[in-house]
Design a protein around this motif. Structure first.
Motif, PDB file in Angstrom:
ATOM      1  N   ARG A  41      -7.897   4.211  -4.544  1.00 31.35           N
ATOM      2  CA  ARG A  41      -8.744   5.399  -4.449  1.00 31.35           C
ATOM      3  C   ARG A  41      -9.765   5.424  -5.590  1.00 31.35           C
ATOM      4  N   ALA A  61       1.358   3.559   6.298  1.00 34.45           N
ATOM      5  CA  ALA A  61       1.729   2.280   5.685  1.00 34.45           C
ATOM      6  C   ALA A  61       2.747   1.542   6.554  1.00 34.45           C
ATOM      7  N   LEU A 113      15.431   6.042  -8.995  1.00 30.45           N
ATOM      8  CA  LEU A 113      15.913   6.950  -7.956  1.00 30.45           C
ATOM      9  C   LEU A 113      17.247   6.463  -7.391  1.00 30.45           C
ATOM     10  N   GLU A 148      17.148  16.631  -2.852  1.00 28.70           N
ATOM     11  CA  GLU A 148      18.501  17.172  -2.839  1.00 28.70           C
ATOM     12  C   GLU A 148      18.630  18.136  -1.665  1.00 28.70           C
ATOM     13  N   GLU A 204      14.304  18.064  -6.975  1.00 26.56           N
ATOM     14  CA  GLU A 204      14.863  19.198  -7.700  1.00 26.56           C
ATOM     15  C   GLU A 204      15.304  18.728  -9.082  1.00 26.56           C
ATOM     16  N   LEU A 205      15.995  17.589  -9.125  1.00 25.52           N
ATOM     17  CA  LEU A 205      16.278  16.955 -10.406  1.00 25.52           C
ATOM     18  C   LEU A 205      15.103  16.010 -10.657  1.00 25.52           C
ATOM     19  N   ILE A 253      -3.876   5.419   3.092  1.00 27.78           N
ATOM     20  CA  ILE A 253      -2.798   4.442   2.992  1.00 27.78           C
ATOM     21  C   ILE A 253      -1.606   5.012   2.227  1.00 27.78           C
ATOM     22  N   ASP A 254      -1.806   6.102   1.459  1.00 32.52           N
ATOM     23  CA  ASP A 254      -0.706   6.635   0.652  1.00 32.52           C
ATOM     24  C   ASP A 254       0.125   7.632   1.460  1.00 32.52           C
ATOM     25  N   PHE A 267       8.562  15.833  -7.379  1.00 26.94           N
ATOM     26  CA  PHE A 267       8.972  16.713  -6.280  1.00 26.94           C
ATOM     27  C   PHE A 267      10.463  17.030  -6.283  1.00 26.94           C
ATOM     28  N   ARG A 287      11.142  28.705  -2.776  1.00 31.12           N
ATOM     29  CA  ARG A 287      12.063  28.645  -3.909  1.00 31.12           C
ATOM     30  C   ARG A 287      11.567  29.441  -5.097  1.00 31.12           C
ATOM     31  N   GLN A 311      20.873   8.374  -7.436  1.00 35.82           N
ATOM     32  CA  GLN A 311      21.664   8.643  -6.226  1.00 35.82           C
ATOM     33  C   GLN A 311      23.094   8.115  -6.380  1.00 35.82           C
ATOM     34  N   ARG A 367      25.141  10.232  -8.850  1.00 35.60           N
ATOM     35  CA  ARG A 367      25.556  11.486  -8.228  1.00 35.60           C
ATOM     36  C   ARG A 367      26.728  11.280  -7.295  1.00 35.60           C
ATOM     37  N   ASN A 412       2.513   4.961  -4.283  1.00 33.68           N
ATOM     38  CA  ASN A 412       1.467   5.871  -4.713  1.00 33.68           C
ATOM     39  C   ASN A 412       0.613   5.237  -5.790  1.00 33.68           C
ATOM     40  N   ALA A 440      -1.929   2.848  -4.142  1.00 29.51           N
ATOM     41  CA  ALA A 440      -2.849   3.639  -3.316  1.00 29.51           C
ATOM     42  C   ALA A 440      -3.827   4.409  -4.203  1.00 29.51           C
ATOM     43  N   ILE A 449       0.827  -1.203   0.000  1.00 33.15           N
ATOM     44  CA  ILE A 449       0.000   0.000   0.000  1.00 33.15           C
ATOM     45  C   ILE A 449       0.863   1.255   0.000  1.00 33.15           C
ATOM     46  N   ASP A 450       2.159   1.123   0.361  1.00 33.96           N
ATOM     47  CA  ASP A 450       3.012   2.314   0.437  1.00 33.96           C
ATOM     48  C   ASP A 450       3.655   2.613  -0.914  1.00 33.96           C
ATOM     49  N   VAL A 465      15.215   1.298  -4.125  1.00 33.62           N
ATOM     50  CA  VAL A 465      16.319   2.242  -4.269  1.00 33.62           C
ATOM     51  C   VAL A 465      17.645   1.473  -4.279  1.00 33.62           C
ATOM     52  N   GLN A 515       8.691  24.633  -1.690  1.00 24.91           N
ATOM     53  CA  GLN A 515       8.504  24.896  -3.126  1.00 24.91           C
ATOM     54  C   GLN A 515       8.147  26.357  -3.370  1.00 24.91           C
TER      55      GLN A 515
END
Lengths: 342, 342
Positions: free
Chosen positions: A82, B78, A256, B288, A288-289, B72-73, A286, B263, A260, A263, A75, A78, A72-73, A227, B260
């Motif tokens: 919905r 979660a 992701l 970041e 920045e990159l 749940i999201d 969300f 910025r 990482q 970088r 998006n 979830a 469920i974790d 990750v 956000q």
């Protein structure tokens, strides 16, 4: 604690049998209307509440729908849930959710748990490892409970599914990497025995071929949706004689991790290396990159799955009709694959 | 479709009454051991499967546990659910999940849905708006089903809870902002009629007072737990005569929105403005510009809630004993509040 009123209490009060009370409450044609009225009024005056579960046992309907997801974790899942809830709630259905944690044994237990809880239908996405749960799936179908797969499906006769065109998703993501000048494009795939991952891989491969780029199987790393898996993949890929200059990942989480790790090695994105993911998880936007990703219309997928269920609900004669709904993926191009600034 | 074997089929085969078969299957002391053995063997040979739901109606136990969460999201909820599942699975319990979407009506329906599904216990976090669901909560308790609140709780006699020390969470986050030289610290709070948000606010206020900073109620913005709400809060705060130079937000999502918006206005973080959030959602670490946040030990909270349930399960005499478990919060200091680089 209040003493629960039973049909025996009502029977005693009216000096009739419990069976008659039961039949009256269940609107049996064997009972006179005047008796029904009397029983209903007496039941109401005694504050009698029918056990909905006992009713479910009789009528075979609970108005509860079971949803099974790997986790469920995420998006994506979830949001599908919905969509399912939005569509079904207005039809009087409540949704109860179970998660498999990608464990086939848990998947099996979830199926039996939901059947025992008398759900009217099961909407689910299967685990990412091959399972031997055909018996559990058959058990659902034998109980005349509609079973609908979304996103990750299995070929089972009589089971409908709602998926996206994963081939196209893999194709458009890879093509975008090519359009940025990337020539050595690697692929982080999931378990290729699952349809969705196989199709994303095939889309990737086709995009390479259509654009005159040779397919190199060393560039395909089967990895989990995490990750950590993305970081590990970079470690393997950068050891190759000709390391890649881009990745199309079947998972945003692995994308992701790859970013990482790149970088940490001071490899600049997107100038030296481009990365595209899959699922359009919120963090891809969300950051920045920001990360390019394939959107799977999860809300729409949920609503559509619910509609397929509603078409089948209670119709034992149509339950064996398979319906395959395929939604179109949409590529969200962001900084991680935009060499010419957007 | 297989024909279902019933107790009547077994009774017919053995030439005894269905009532005797039923009593034998349910291990009644009224039935001789030799008869029980015969019935069990015959039932097994006929491939008879007891309906678990019918059993649940008799025994009052389903081995299913209901969990109700606002959504749940959210990684926080979660993870709590994961902790609950980890602890209960080894005790043979299956977890089924419902979400309220912060809607008290849905919360009410969820409570009745789970009771109808014969769960053995309900572990839940209440909606963030004041609800009139006392009747539904009472209904759970009257059915002798243990009810345990985690994170967001209500004062109800006989109900245990597992929470974190929200006051301390608010205090340490605010104190960290002060340690960075911030003097005009704003607070994005949730609905202050809920304990958790009130306590975070009180911790914030106390940290200001203990450090000789005057409390300014204009700096307190009641906002939802969303990116949009965080953006709106910045728009309000920067219009003040003395705009703040830091925010302690009760929500990571609102903290992200604030960042956000800052910025977009070219206000540099953390040099000109520091931001701290609450919940330690994964994106706070992934970004970041990583975001300082208060960790609530969700896995531990879930495990602890499960243990409190296990202590109460099936013990009607102890069910009215309230247990209040309070976990310690932990501040994760990251770039968004680190003027001296970490």
């Amino acid at each position: 604690m209040s003493e629960k009123i039973t049909i025996y209490d009502i029977a005693k009060k009216l000096n009739i049998t419990a069976a008659t009370v039961s039949r009256a409450l269940n609107n049996s044609p064997k009972i006179k209307d005047s008796t029904k009225k009397l029983v209903l009024e007496t039941a109401a005056s005694m504050n009698y509440k029918q056990n909905k579960l006992a009713l479910a046992l009789k009528s075979g309907r609970s108005n509860n729908i079971g949803v099974i997801v790997p986790r469920i974790d995420s998006n994506f899942f979830a949001s599908v849930i919905r969509g399912i809830e939005e569509e079904l709630y207005s039809h009087g259905y409540q949704v109860i959710i179970c998660q498999t944690h990608e464990n086939p044994k848990r998947e099996n237990e979830n199926l039996y748990t939901l059947i025992d809880a008398q759900v009217d239908g099961i909407l689910m996405s299967v685990t990412d490892v091959t399972s031997e749960n055909d018996g559990a799936f058959r058990n659902v179908l034998e109980k005349n409970v509609p079973l609908i797969f979304f996103d990750r499906s299995k070929h089972i006769d009589g089971v409908s599914s709602v998926t996206i065109n994963d081939f196209k998703g893999g194709y458009i993501a890879t093509k975008q990497l090519i359009s940025q000048g990337c020539k050595y494009i690697a692929h982080l795939s999931g378990d290729l025995s699952l349809e969705i991952f196989k199709n994303r891989f095939l889309g990737y491969k086709q995009a390479l071929l259509d654009n005159g780029i040779q397919f190199n199987e060393k560039y395909v790393i089967q990895s989990k949706s995490s990750v950590e898996a993305g970081k590990n993949a970079i470690n393997i890929l950068l050891e190759l004689e000709t390391p890649p200059d881009a990745i199309f990942s079947s998972s945003d989480f692995a994308a992701l991790g790859a970013i990482q790790e790149l970088r940490d090695r001071n490899i600049s994105i997107p100038q030296e290396f481009c990365v595209a993911g899959f699922s359009n998880e919120p963090f891809t936007k969300f950051m920045e990159l920001s990360i390019t990703s394939v959107d799977q219309s999860p809300l729409e997928m949920g609503r559509m799955s619910a509609r397929v269920f509603l078409e089948q609900a209670g119709k034992t004669d149509t339950i064996k009709i398979e319906k395959k709904v395929v939604l179109a993926p949409e590529l969200h191009i962001r900084k991680s694959t935009s060499r010419i600034n957007l």
